[in-house]
Design a protein around this motif. Sequence first.
Motif, short mmCIF file in Angstrom:
data_model
loop_
_atom_site.label_atom_id
_atom_site.label_comp_id
_atom_site.label_asym_id
_atom_site.label_seq_id
_atom_site.Cartn_x
_atom_site.Cartn_y
_atom_site.Cartn_z
N LEU A 86 -0.88 -21.49 26.29
CA LEU A 86 -2.28 -21.88 26.27
C LEU A 86 -2.77 -21.85 24.82
O LEU A 86 -2.78 -20.79 24.19
CB LEU A 86 -3.12 -20.91 27.12
N GLU A 87 -3.14 -22.99 24.30
CA GLU A 87 -3.72 -23.06 22.96
C GLU A 87 -5.18 -23.48 23.07
O GLU A 87 -5.62 -24.02 24.09
CB GLU A 87 -2.96 -24.06 22.08
N ASN A 88 -5.94 -23.23 22.02
CA ASN A 88 -7.32 -23.68 21.99
C ASN A 88 -7.39 -25.19 21.78
O ASN A 88 -8.12 -25.90 22.45
CB ASN A 88 -8.09 -22.97 20.88
N GLY A 89 -6.57 -25.68 20.83
CA GLY A 89 -6.61 -27.09 20.50
C GLY A 89 -7.76 -27.41 19.55
O GLY A 89 -8.34 -26.53 18.92
N LEU A 90 -8.09 -28.69 19.45
CA LEU A 90 -9.15 -29.16 18.55
C LEU A 90 -8.85 -28.77 17.11
O LEU A 90 -9.75 -28.49 16.33
CB LEU A 90 -10.52 -28.62 19.00
N HIS A 91 -7.57 -28.75 16.77
CA HIS A 91 -7.07 -28.47 15.41
C HIS A 91 -7.33 -27.04 14.95
O HIS A 91 -7.26 -26.77 13.74
CB HIS A 91 -7.66 -29.47 14.41
N LEU A 92 -7.60 -26.13 15.85
CA LEU A 92 -7.75 -24.73 15.43
C LEU A 92 -6.44 -24.19 14.88
O LEU A 92 -6.39 -23.64 13.80
CB LEU A 92 -8.22 -23.86 16.60
N VAL A 137 -6.73 -25.64 26.14
CA VAL A 137 -7.84 -25.33 27.06
C VAL A 137 -9.20 -25.70 26.48
O VAL A 137 -10.14 -25.98 27.21
CB VAL A 137 -7.81 -23.85 27.48
N GLY A 138 -9.31 -25.73 25.14
CA GLY A 138 -10.57 -26.12 24.53
C GLY A 138 -10.94 -27.56 24.84
O GLY A 138 -12.13 -27.92 24.86
N GLU A 139 -9.93 -28.37 25.09
CA GLU A 139 -10.18 -29.78 25.38
C GLU A 139 -10.64 -30.01 26.81
O GLU A 139 -10.91 -31.15 27.20
CB GLU A 139 -8.92 -30.59 25.05
N SER A 140 -10.74 -28.93 27.59
CA SER A 140 -11.35 -29.05 28.92
C SER A 140 -12.86 -29.22 28.83
O SER A 140 -13.49 -29.63 29.81
CB SER A 140 -11.02 -27.80 29.76
N ALA A 148 -16.15 -34.10 25.63
CA ALA A 148 -16.39 -34.42 24.22
C ALA A 148 -17.87 -34.39 23.87
O ALA A 148 -18.24 -33.98 22.77
CB ALA A 148 -15.79 -35.79 23.90
N GLU A 149 -18.72 -34.83 24.80
CA GLU A 149 -20.16 -34.87 24.50
C GLU A 149 -20.78 -33.47 24.38
O GLU A 149 -21.89 -33.33 23.85
CB GLU A 149 -20.91 -35.68 25.57
N GLN A 150 -20.08 -32.44 24.83
CA GLN A 150 -20.59 -31.07 24.70
C GLN A 150 -20.04 -30.35 23.47
O GLN A 150 -20.46 -29.24 23.16
CB GLN A 150 -20.25 -30.26 25.95
N ARG A 151 -19.13 -30.99 22.76
CA ARG A 151 -18.56 -30.38 21.56
C ARG A 151 -19.38 -30.74 20.34
O ARG A 151 -19.99 -31.82 20.28
CB ARG A 151 -17.12 -30.86 21.35
N LEU A 152 -19.39 -29.86 19.37
CA LEU A 152 -20.08 -30.11 18.11
C LEU A 152 -19.17 -30.89 17.16
O LEU A 152 -17.98 -30.57 17.04
CB LEU A 152 -20.47 -28.79 17.44
N ALA A 196 -17.09 -20.11 29.83
CA ALA A 196 -16.94 -20.01 31.28
C ALA A 196 -16.19 -21.22 31.83
O ALA A 196 -15.38 -21.11 32.76
CB ALA A 196 -18.30 -19.87 31.95
N GLU A 197 -16.45 -22.41 31.24
CA GLU A 197 -15.72 -23.60 31.65
C GLU A 197 -14.25 -23.51 31.25
O GLU A 197 -13.37 -23.95 31.99
CB GLU A 197 -16.37 -24.85 31.03
N VAL A 198 -14.00 -22.93 30.09
CA VAL A 198 -12.61 -22.70 29.66
C VAL A 198 -11.93 -21.73 30.62
O VAL A 198 -10.76 -21.91 30.98
CB VAL A 198 -12.57 -22.19 28.21
N ALA A 199 -12.65 -20.69 31.05
CA ALA A 199 -12.08 -19.73 32.01
C ALA A 199 -11.68 -20.44 33.30
O ALA A 199 -10.62 -20.14 33.89
CB ALA A 199 -13.09 -18.62 32.30
N ARG A 200 -12.49 -21.38 33.74
CA ARG A 200 -12.14 -22.15 34.94
C ARG A 200 -10.87 -22.97 34.72
O ARG A 200 -10.00 -23.07 35.61
CB ARG A 200 -13.30 -23.07 35.34
N ALA A 201 -10.74 -23.55 33.52
CA ALA A 201 -9.54 -24.33 33.20
C ALA A 201 -8.30 -23.43 33.17
O ALA A 201 -7.23 -23.81 33.67
CB ALA A 201 -9.72 -25.03 31.86
N VAL A 202 -8.43 -22.24 32.59
CA VAL A 202 -7.31 -21.30 32.56
C VAL A 202 -6.92 -20.90 33.97
O VAL A 202 -5.72 -20.83 34.31
CB VAL A 202 -7.67 -20.06 31.72
N ALA A 203 -7.90 -20.65 34.82
CA ALA A 203 -7.62 -20.27 36.21
C ALA A 203 -6.84 -21.36 36.93
O ALA A 203 -5.91 -21.07 37.71
CB ALA A 203 -8.93 -19.97 36.94
#
Length: 336
Positions: free
Chosen positions: A100-106, A127-130, A133-137, A159-166
């Motif tokens: 599980l990576e964060n992604g988004l070039h972190l 998981v960050g890509e869950s 796009a419109e909610q990302r800065l 919390a949305e990332v937690a759902r994706a991990v689950a």
Amino acid sequence: MSEQAAPLRRERRTFALGLLAGVFGLLLVPTCTSCGGADESQAETRPLVLSTIGQIHDIASTLAGDDLRTEVLLGAGLDPHTHRPTRADAARLTAADLVLENGLHLEALLHATLDARRASARPVVAVGESIPAEQRLAVGGAGALADDPHLWMDPVLWAEVARAVARELSDLAPAAAPDIARRLEGVLAELAELDAYARRSIDSIPAERRLLVTAHDAFGYFGRRYGIEVASVQGISTESEASVRHVQELVNLLVEREVPAIFVESSVSVRGPRALVEGAAARGHQVVVAGELYSDSMGPPGTYRGTYVGMLDHNITLITRALGGDAPAAGLRDRL
């Protein structure tokens, strides 16, 4: 031979046999221990989930319970923007059943290693890509926009990332899915409580002092969620350098707004914030470094600050109190 010599000979023989038996027994102990360890290793069949950063690992380990094994690649104090993978890192990334990576070039310098794993059809999930796009800065200059990867600074998004991990853990261990779903409800309740505490605390800061100045630009999502302006010495990556002009602009802002405090970060150099303190002092305005915030890295493992909730509780409480707001010194859980 005398009658007295015979018992003495028997005692010596008995002693020698006992000594040999004892030595033989000691020699057997390591062998048996080794055999037992091998049996235990062979019996471990739970899938292994490896998270790149502590913020993801904390969620994954809570959701996994005892149903899966969970580990973190980058521990406390390591910077995911600049960490170069070692051979040991590559071996761990290869061995895991799920990464599980964060992604988004972190994890910019891990891309080649993660791509090699993907090429071998081994699952890697960003998981960050869950987060839509419109909610990302978006950060960066014209023509070079990128998504801010520091999503964990907003517990509502996390919390949305937690759902994706689950979902990923449930796919990996379907038999554990009901327990993972139950644990997820507890995680979501904790994050909702944390969000309410952050909103209440930041709202108590006087409006003119709601300026959060940090070492690098990791607090954008936090600022957007809770209505506090964010400025930083460095850019979105800790590899960027601040210009003299930018530092002077920040000093002007601190003086004009009469902001009393700025903050350093646990995984970033303190050189930039110190330049702000010195610049403000030259203008006759006292600014203090209020303390250390956790941004890309969490607190020490095994401590409250080494958990996701504890990390943000620490940040919220420190920011609020340093800027003149109202928050209990011991934080949300009375554990700081």
